[in-house]
Design a protein around this motif. Structure first.
Motif, short mmCIF file in Angstrom:
data_model
loop_
_atom_site.label_atom_id
_atom_site.label_comp_id
_atom_site.label_asym_id
_atom_site.label_seq_id
_atom_site.Cartn_x
_atom_site.Cartn_y
_atom_site.Cartn_z
N ARG A 1 0.83 -1.21 0.00
CA ARG A 1 0.00 0.00 0.00
C ARG A 1 0.86 1.26 0.00
O ARG A 1 0.36 2.36 0.22
CB ARG A 1 -0.94 0.00 1.21
N ILE A 2 2.17 1.09 -0.22
CA ILE A 2 3.09 2.23 -0.31
C ILE A 2 3.66 2.27 -1.72
O ILE A 2 4.33 1.33 -2.16
CB ILE A 2 4.24 2.11 0.70
N ALA A 3 3.37 3.33 -2.45
CA ALA A 3 3.91 3.51 -3.79
C ALA A 3 5.12 4.43 -3.71
O ALA A 3 5.05 5.50 -3.12
CB ALA A 3 2.86 4.11 -4.72
N LEU A 4 6.23 4.00 -4.29
CA LEU A 4 7.44 4.83 -4.38
C LEU A 4 7.63 5.23 -5.82
O LEU A 4 8.00 4.42 -6.67
CB LEU A 4 8.66 4.05 -3.86
N LEU A 5 7.37 6.49 -6.12
CA LEU A 5 7.41 6.99 -7.48
C LEU A 5 8.63 7.88 -7.68
O LEU A 5 8.67 9.04 -7.22
CB LEU A 5 6.14 7.77 -7.81
N LYS A 6 9.65 7.36 -8.35
CA LYS A 6 10.85 8.12 -8.66
C LYS A 6 10.62 8.85 -9.97
O LYS A 6 10.39 8.23 -11.00
CB LYS A 6 12.05 7.17 -8.77
N VAL A 7 10.67 10.18 -9.92
CA VAL A 7 10.28 11.00 -11.06
C VAL A 7 11.51 11.72 -11.63
O VAL A 7 12.21 12.43 -10.90
CB VAL A 7 9.21 12.04 -10.63
N ASP A 8 11.74 11.53 -12.91
CA ASP A 8 12.89 12.15 -13.57
C ASP A 8 12.47 13.45 -14.26
O ASP A 8 12.66 13.63 -15.46
CB ASP A 8 13.51 11.18 -14.57
N LEU A 9 11.87 14.34 -13.50
CA LEU A 9 11.48 15.67 -13.97
C LEU A 9 12.34 16.71 -13.27
O LEU A 9 12.84 16.46 -12.17
CB LEU A 9 10.01 15.95 -13.66
N PRO A 10 12.49 17.90 -13.85
CA PRO A 10 13.12 18.99 -13.10
C PRO A 10 12.31 19.28 -11.84
O PRO A 10 11.11 18.96 -11.76
CB PRO A 10 13.08 20.16 -14.09
N PRO A 11 12.94 19.89 -10.84
CA PRO A 11 12.26 20.10 -9.55
C PRO A 11 10.89 20.76 -9.64
O PRO A 11 9.95 20.32 -8.98
CB PRO A 11 13.26 20.97 -8.79
N LEU A 12 10.77 21.82 -10.44
CA LEU A 12 9.47 22.50 -10.53
C LEU A 12 8.43 21.59 -11.19
O LEU A 12 7.25 21.62 -10.83
CB LEU A 12 9.61 23.81 -11.31
N GLY A 13 8.86 20.77 -12.14
CA GLY A 13 7.96 19.80 -12.75
C GLY A 13 7.49 18.76 -11.75
O GLY A 13 6.33 18.34 -11.77
N VAL A 14 8.39 18.33 -10.87
CA VAL A 14 8.01 17.39 -9.81
C VAL A 14 6.95 18.02 -8.92
O VAL A 14 5.96 17.38 -8.55
CB VAL A 14 9.24 16.98 -8.97
N ALA A 15 7.16 19.28 -8.56
CA ALA A 15 6.20 19.97 -7.69
C ALA A 15 4.83 20.05 -8.35
O ALA A 15 3.80 19.87 -7.68
CB ALA A 15 6.73 21.37 -7.36
#
Length: 278
Positions: A73-87
């Motif tokens: 029930r824990i999703a770990l989503l590693k996102v390869d976006l620039p910081p503002l895109g992650v936000a």
């Protein structure tokens, strides 16, 4: 979320905030485990989004917590976006979390929504930029005093020298977030915003990760995104839902957002596609 400055203010009173998942140096493992267990008890699921640029120890802490709690029930989503895109992505997932989607659909929607975020920056130098392909010619121009570069990292890499080209933007209505670093310029608001026909421009603080991600502190970061939750809802709803054969949760796309297992067998499934018209 792994950094407080990646939590954008809500767009309305209904959008929930995000919970900060601290780095190992800021919180003992026992306390981190207790906090995660409490979140699971209160909400049922936890979708943890973190940028690919975070410290290795911080990422290992997240996986350690998930492993020790033995929870799907824990999703770990590693996102390869620039910081503002992650936000931006985190805020959109926060908006989706109060819609009538299951946790599995919300988690797997992150990959879909990332394609509709146009993340870039205005830089005074690309000599230390390693996130976007940079030609030798661009490197050489970077040493010329006064040179500035427009860079788009997502959804497709682009790089132009200011005054010699334009960045190709979205073909659908967006809002534009702008975060200013140690660079003075009106290029983003006076050139990019009109060219991309954005509907509104909002200024926010520059995330702490941005200088390291872009290779310079002399930058202005920006991100164009879908602002309308009803449109985001429609986009996610248009994709066919499947059931993960590993953890049994719902998903969209070809990979489970909660356990990260691929959808099988792909050759026997027909997927819907989500496309926005101009």
């Amino acid at each position: 979320m792994t950094s407080a400055d990646l939590v954008l203010p809500p767009t309305d009173q209904q959008t929930p905030t995000a919970v900060l998942l601290h780095a190992p140096g800021d919180q003992p493992l026992e306390q981190a485990l207790g906090d995660m267990q409490l979140l699971l008890e209160q909400h049922g699921y936890v979708i943890a989004v973190y940028p690919s640029s975070i410290a290795g120890a911080h990422e290992r802490r997240l996986h350690t917590i998930r492993s020790m709690l033995e929870s799907d029930r824990i999703a770990l989503l590693k996102v390869d976006l620039p910081p503002l895109g992650v936000a931006v992505l985190v805020r959109q997932l926060r908006q989706l979390s109060i819609c009538d989607f299951s946790a599995g659909v919300v988690a797997s929607a992150a990959r879909l929504l990332s394609h509709y975020i146009h993340s870039g920056a205005l830089l005074n130098s690309v000599t230390k930029l390693d996130r976007v392909p940079v030609t030798l010619k661009a490197h050489a121009k970077s040493w010329v005093p006064g040179s500035q570069f427009g860079v788009l990292a997502n959804p497709e890499p682009q790089l132009v020298k200011i005054g010699t080209g334009e960045l190709t933007g979205p073909e659908f209505g967006t809002h534009l977030l702008v975060a200013k670093g140690q660079l003075q310029s009106d290029w983003v608001t006076e050139t990019v915003a009109p060219a991309w026909q954005v509907q509104a421009v909002h200024e926010v603080a520059l995330p702490a990760y941005s200088a390291g991600w872009w290779g310079t502190s002399k930058l202005i970061e920006f991100a164009a995104f879908l602002p309308d939750i009803s449109l985001i809802y429609q986009l996610v709803s248009s994709v066919r839902r499947e059931v993960c054969t590993w953890c049994g949760n719902e998903l969209i796309g070809d990979r489970c957002g909660l356990c990260n297992a691929p959808l099988k067998p792909p050759e026997n499934l027909t997927h819907g596609s989500a496309v926005l018209s101009p």
